[in-house]
Design a protein around this motif. Sequence first.
Motif, PDB file in Angstrom:
ATOM      1  N   VAL A  23      16.134  -7.659  -5.108  1.00 43.31           N
ATOM      2  CA  VAL A  23      14.886  -7.095  -5.642  1.00 43.31           C
ATOM      3  C   VAL A  23      13.903  -6.792  -4.517  1.00 43.31           C
ATOM      4  CG1 VAL A  23      12.863  -7.598  -7.075  1.00 43.31           C
ATOM      5  CG2 VAL A  23      15.139  -8.165  -7.901  1.00 43.31           C
ATOM      6  N   LEU A  24      13.768  -7.710  -3.555  1.00 40.00           N
ATOM      7  CA  LEU A  24      12.821  -7.505  -2.466  1.00 40.00           C
ATOM      8  C   LEU A  24      13.205  -6.295  -1.612  1.00 40.00           C
ATOM      9  CD1 LEU A  24      12.229 -11.212  -1.353  1.00 40.00           C
ATOM     10  CD2 LEU A  24      10.608  -9.720  -2.539  1.00 40.00           C
ATOM     11  N   VAL A  25      14.485  -6.166  -1.296  1.00 41.07           N
ATOM     12  CA  VAL A  25      14.951  -5.008  -0.528  1.00 41.07           C
ATOM     13  C   VAL A  25      14.670  -3.721  -1.292  1.00 41.07           C
ATOM     14  CG1 VAL A  25      17.037  -3.824   0.275  1.00 41.07           C
ATOM     15  CG2 VAL A  25      16.682  -6.233   0.825  1.00 41.07           C
ATOM     16  N   SER A  26      14.933  -3.730  -2.598  1.00 37.98           N
ATOM     17  CA  SER A  26      14.698  -2.540  -3.412  1.00 37.98           C
ATOM     18  C   SER A  26      13.218  -2.196  -3.476  1.00 37.98           C
ATOM     19  CB  SER A  26      15.256  -2.756  -4.825  1.00 37.98           C
ATOM     20  OG  SER A  26      16.640  -3.014  -4.805  1.00 37.98           O
ATOM     21  N   CYS A  27      12.354  -3.214  -3.546  1.00 34.65           N
ATOM     22  CA  CYS A  27      10.910  -2.958  -3.546  1.00 34.65           C
ATOM     23  C   CYS A  27      10.464  -2.292  -2.253  1.00 34.65           C
ATOM     24  CB  CYS A  27      10.151  -4.274  -3.744  1.00 34.65           C
ATOM     25  SG  CYS A  27      10.210  -4.940  -5.424  1.00 34.65           S
ATOM     26  N   LEU A  72       0.357 -15.032  -8.074  1.00 37.94           N
ATOM     27  CA  LEU A  72      -1.047 -14.637  -7.990  1.00 37.94           C
ATOM     28  C   LEU A  72      -1.244 -13.178  -7.576  1.00 37.94           C
ATOM     29  CD1 LEU A  72      -2.696 -17.804  -6.363  1.00 37.94           C
ATOM     30  CD2 LEU A  72      -2.453 -17.206  -8.786  1.00 37.94           C
ATOM     31  N   THR A  73      -0.144 -12.454  -7.365  1.00 38.42           N
ATOM     32  CA  THR A  73      -0.227 -11.053  -6.966  1.00 38.42           C
ATOM     33  C   THR A  73       0.321 -10.185  -8.088  1.00 38.42           C
ATOM     34  OG1 THR A  73       0.168 -11.720  -4.661  1.00 38.42           O
ATOM     35  CG2 THR A  73       0.362  -9.375  -5.179  1.00 38.42           C
ATOM     36  N   PRO A  74      -0.552  -9.571  -8.885  1.00 39.82           N
ATOM     37  CA  PRO A  74      -0.062  -8.761 -10.011  1.00 39.82           C
ATOM     38  C   PRO A  74       0.912  -7.661  -9.590  1.00 39.82           C
ATOM     39  CG  PRO A  74      -2.425  -9.124 -10.202  1.00 39.82           C
ATOM     40  CD  PRO A  74      -2.016  -9.638  -8.854  1.00 39.82           C
ATOM     41  N   LEU A  75       0.715  -7.098  -8.404  1.00 43.04           N
ATOM     42  CA  LEU A  75       1.604  -6.039  -7.940  1.00 43.04           C
ATOM     43  C   LEU A  75       3.046  -6.518  -7.815  1.00 43.04           C
ATOM     44  CD1 LEU A  75      -0.687  -4.490  -5.178  1.00 43.04           C
ATOM     45  CD2 LEU A  75      -0.090  -3.446  -7.368  1.00 43.04           C
ATOM     46  N   ALA A 113       0.308  -2.573   6.630  1.00 43.29           N
ATOM     47  CA  ALA A 113      -0.984  -3.237   6.512  1.00 43.29           C
ATOM     48  C   ALA A 113      -1.901  -2.545   5.502  1.00 43.29           C
ATOM     49  CB  ALA A 113      -1.667  -3.285   7.883  1.00 43.29           C
ATOM     50  N   ALA A 114      -1.755  -1.233   5.349  1.00 43.91           N
ATOM     51  CA  ALA A 114      -2.668  -0.480   4.488  1.00 43.91           C
ATOM     52  C   ALA A 114      -2.222  -0.425   3.036  1.00 43.91           C
ATOM     53  CB  ALA A 114      -2.808   0.954   5.017  1.00 43.91           C
ATOM     54  N   GLU A 115      -0.986  -0.752   2.740  1.00 43.32           N
ATOM     55  CA  GLU A 115      -0.456  -0.672   1.382  1.00 43.32           C
ATOM     56  C   GLU A 115      -0.341  -2.078   0.794  1.00 43.32           C
ATOM     57  OE1 GLU A 115       0.412  -0.163  -1.884  1.00 43.32           O
ATOM     58  OE2 GLU A 115       0.808   1.848  -1.077  1.00 43.32           O
ATOM     59  N   PRO A 116      -1.144  -2.431  -0.214  1.00 50.21           N
ATOM     60  CA  PRO A 116      -1.119  -3.806  -0.752  1.00 50.21           C
ATOM     61  C   PRO A 116       0.251  -4.261  -1.216  1.00 50.21           C
ATOM     62  CG  PRO A 116      -3.030  -2.609  -1.571  1.00 50.21           C
ATOM     63  CD  PRO A 116      -2.184  -1.607  -0.850  1.00 50.21           C
ATOM     64  N   ARG A 117       1.001  -3.374  -1.871  1.00 51.13           N
ATOM     65  CA  ARG A 117       2.325  -3.780  -2.342  1.00 51.13           C
ATOM     66  C   ARG A 117       3.249  -4.122  -1.186  1.00 51.13           C
ATOM     67  NH1 ARG A 117       4.195   0.849  -6.473  1.00 51.13           N
ATOM     68  NH2 ARG A 117       3.835   2.097  -4.605  1.00 51.13           N
ATOM     69  N   LEU A 118       3.214  -3.312  -0.137  1.00 52.02           N
ATOM     70  CA  LEU A 118       4.079  -3.588   1.004  1.00 52.02           C
ATOM     71  C   LEU A 118       3.652  -4.859   1.730  1.00 52.02           C
ATOM     72  CD1 LEU A 118       4.680  -0.044   2.532  1.00 52.02           C
ATOM     73  CD2 LEU A 118       6.319  -1.486   1.333  1.00 52.02           C
ATOM     74  N   ARG A 119       2.353  -5.055   1.894  1.00 53.13           N
ATOM     75  CA  ARG A 119       1.885  -6.305   2.514  1.00 53.13           C
ATOM     76  C   ARG A 119       2.409  -7.513   1.751  1.00 53.13           C
ATOM     77  NH1 ARG A 119      -3.368  -4.126   2.540  1.00 53.13           N
ATOM     78  NH2 ARG A 119      -3.980  -5.693   0.980  1.00 53.13           N
ATOM     79  N   ALA A 120       2.297  -7.454   0.436  1.00 50.58           N
ATOM     80  CA  ALA A 120       2.704  -8.598  -0.382  1.00 50.58           C
ATOM     81  C   ALA A 120       4.204  -8.842  -0.309  1.00 50.58           C
ATOM     82  CB  ALA A 120       2.271  -8.376  -1.828  1.00 50.58           C
ATOM     83  N   ILE A 142       9.028 -11.842   1.699  1.00 49.19           N
ATOM     84  CA  ILE A 142      10.304 -11.828   2.416  1.00 49.19           C
ATOM     85  C   ILE A 142      10.275 -12.835   3.568  1.00 49.19           C
ATOM     86  CG2 ILE A 142      11.733 -10.440   3.990  1.00 49.19           C
ATOM     87  CD1 ILE A 142      11.156  -8.038   2.175  1.00 49.19           C
ATOM     88  N   GLY A 143       9.192 -12.824   4.344  1.00 51.21           N
ATOM     89  CA  GLY A 143       9.084 -13.775   5.451  1.00 51.21           C
ATOM     90  C   GLY A 143       9.125 -15.218   4.974  1.00 51.21           C
ATOM     91  N   LEU A 144       8.414 -15.537   3.895  1.00 57.38           N
ATOM     92  CA  LEU A 144       8.365 -16.909   3.387  1.00 57.38           C
ATOM     93  C   LEU A 144       9.720 -17.359   2.858  1.00 57.38           C
ATOM     94  CD1 LEU A 144       4.921 -16.821   1.528  1.00 57.38           C
ATOM     95  CD2 LEU A 144       5.451 -18.082   3.624  1.00 57.38           C
ATOM     96  N   THR A 145      10.363 -16.531   2.046  1.00 61.36           N
ATOM     97  CA  THR A 145      11.650 -16.933   1.464  1.00 61.36           C
ATOM     98  C   THR A 145      12.744 -17.036   2.523  1.00 61.36           C
ATOM     99  OG1 THR A 145      12.097 -14.610   0.888  1.00 61.36           O
ATOM    100  CG2 THR A 145      11.120 -15.995  -0.816  1.00 61.36           C
ATOM    101  N   GLU A 146      12.731 -16.121   3.488  1.00 62.87           N
ATOM    102  CA  GLU A 146      13.747 -16.188   4.540  1.00 62.87           C
ATOM    103  C   GLU A 146      13.558 -17.433   5.410  1.00 62.87           C
ATOM    104  OE1 GLU A 146      16.418 -14.412   5.234  1.00 62.87           O
ATOM    105  OE2 GLU A 146      16.146 -13.150   3.464  1.00 62.87           O
ATOM    106  N   PHE A 147      12.318 -17.727   5.772  1.00 58.82           N
ATOM    107  CA  PHE A 147      12.076 -18.895   6.603  1.00 58.82           C
ATOM    108  C   PHE A 147      12.399 -20.178   5.846  1.00 58.82           C
ATOM    109  CE2 PHE A 147       9.237 -22.279   8.165  1.00 58.82           C
ATOM    110  CZ  PHE A 147       9.674 -22.354   9.482  1.00 58.82           C
TER     111      PHE A 147
END
Length: 468
Positions: free
Chosen positions: A393-397, A458-461, A281-288, A293-298
């Motif tokens: 890529v998502l797992v590596s991030c 929309l998320t530069p990170l 929750a505190a890290e913007p990159r991890l939140r994004a 991951i949740g959206l693509t998996e669902f």
Amino acid sequence: MSRSMATGPAPATTRTKYPGLTDGGYLGFALAMGLSALGDAAWYVTLAWSVTADTGPARAGAVLALASLPRLVTLLGAGAVVDSIGPRKVMAGADLARCAVMILAAAGALALGPGIPLLVAAAAGLALFGAFFIPASGSLRAGLLPHSQLVRGNALYLGALRGGQAAGGPLGGVLMALGGIPLVAAVNAVTFAVSAAAVLRVRARGKQAPPDAAAGKPDTAETAEAAEAVDTAPGANGPRATQAEGGPSTAPETSGRAAVHRTEPQASLAARIGEGLRAVAAEPRLRAVITVIGLTEFAGAGPINIGVALMANRNGSAAAGAGLLLTAFTVGAAAGFLLSLVWPARHRAGRVLVLGTIGQTACLAALAWAPSMVAALAPYAGLGLVSAAVGTVLVSCVQRWAPEAVRGRVVSIQALLIFGAAPLGNLVIGVLVEWAGMTWALLLHALVALTAVVMVALTPLLREARLD
């Protein structure tokens, strides 16, 4: 003057020996994991066939869902255990525990017969210990591999798992015909033992030597990578700060990134789980990245798992058509992992995320209007390709951006979304098909995938993410 001339050659003590992807270290490790997936898939195919034959399809689905429940409810706690004990010990221990479960299942089937209670208990045991294996695996790979090899290493590992899963079904049928449930369980036990041995073996080949702080140069690439992976068990030697190339840090920071405060060793399990949730929750990159991951998996779970059968029924091709669609998806996924292995998305990781999520949206929309089984093959192959490329890529991030002190817990949150998406996605697409028809159900899933596109764009990170 070149950088190497300016800093001078790094002393031998500062260089870190990582297991290569093509030698007997990491390659053997990945192949052993694929072999384990092969045996596991053979077991679950046999389990599904046996339970269905004895109870019927509807009850079999409920029984198998309940048997997998221990994995979902244990994942977050398992991640905390990984961070406390270290990923290697947890991963090897989980494999040995699953090996023991399969040995007991084989012995029980020989002595008492392969009754449903025995099979379900064995499946629940595998799910329980598998919950510890999953975050340990993700955390261990991040420690074994330097930044420059992380994407390729994940592609090799995930490709081996997918290959093992694909081959496990036919193997289960052959073993069932030769020796029944006891033989399938015994073979699966052997694969888990091989997996545990590979985990312990790769440690000897990839053991990191701490850099010589007095002689090393803090701005060289070698020192940055050595600081990243002095040890693959975070709990063994304490936290380490890894600031190089935007890497995560286990110490509080004042540079705008969220600080991670480690809980005391005697803290409760709930407190340690909460620490992992707060880190995300505190890290913007991890939140994004966790949101994507949740959206693509669902978006993909329902169309891939149950959608193949629903699409086959819509086009009148029954089981044979469903098999063709699943084969197309598997071939596409194999191509995606191969592309990620040969041309890893390092400096262009963000571009792969943008194009991959767009590709998922387009494939789902194309399936909605596919007029025939032949027309549906290409979109399913496309779904396999983009899911492999984007997933790598998502797992590596996640592995790269998660602070080492809570990496196991962050990986467990990712895994919970992935494994939770399957039953939820299956339920949602079934309801949508009955309510609005197949076309609208797939279009609504495409809309979810489009939301992931917007999130990345929309998320530069994420849009500008690099993994080099």
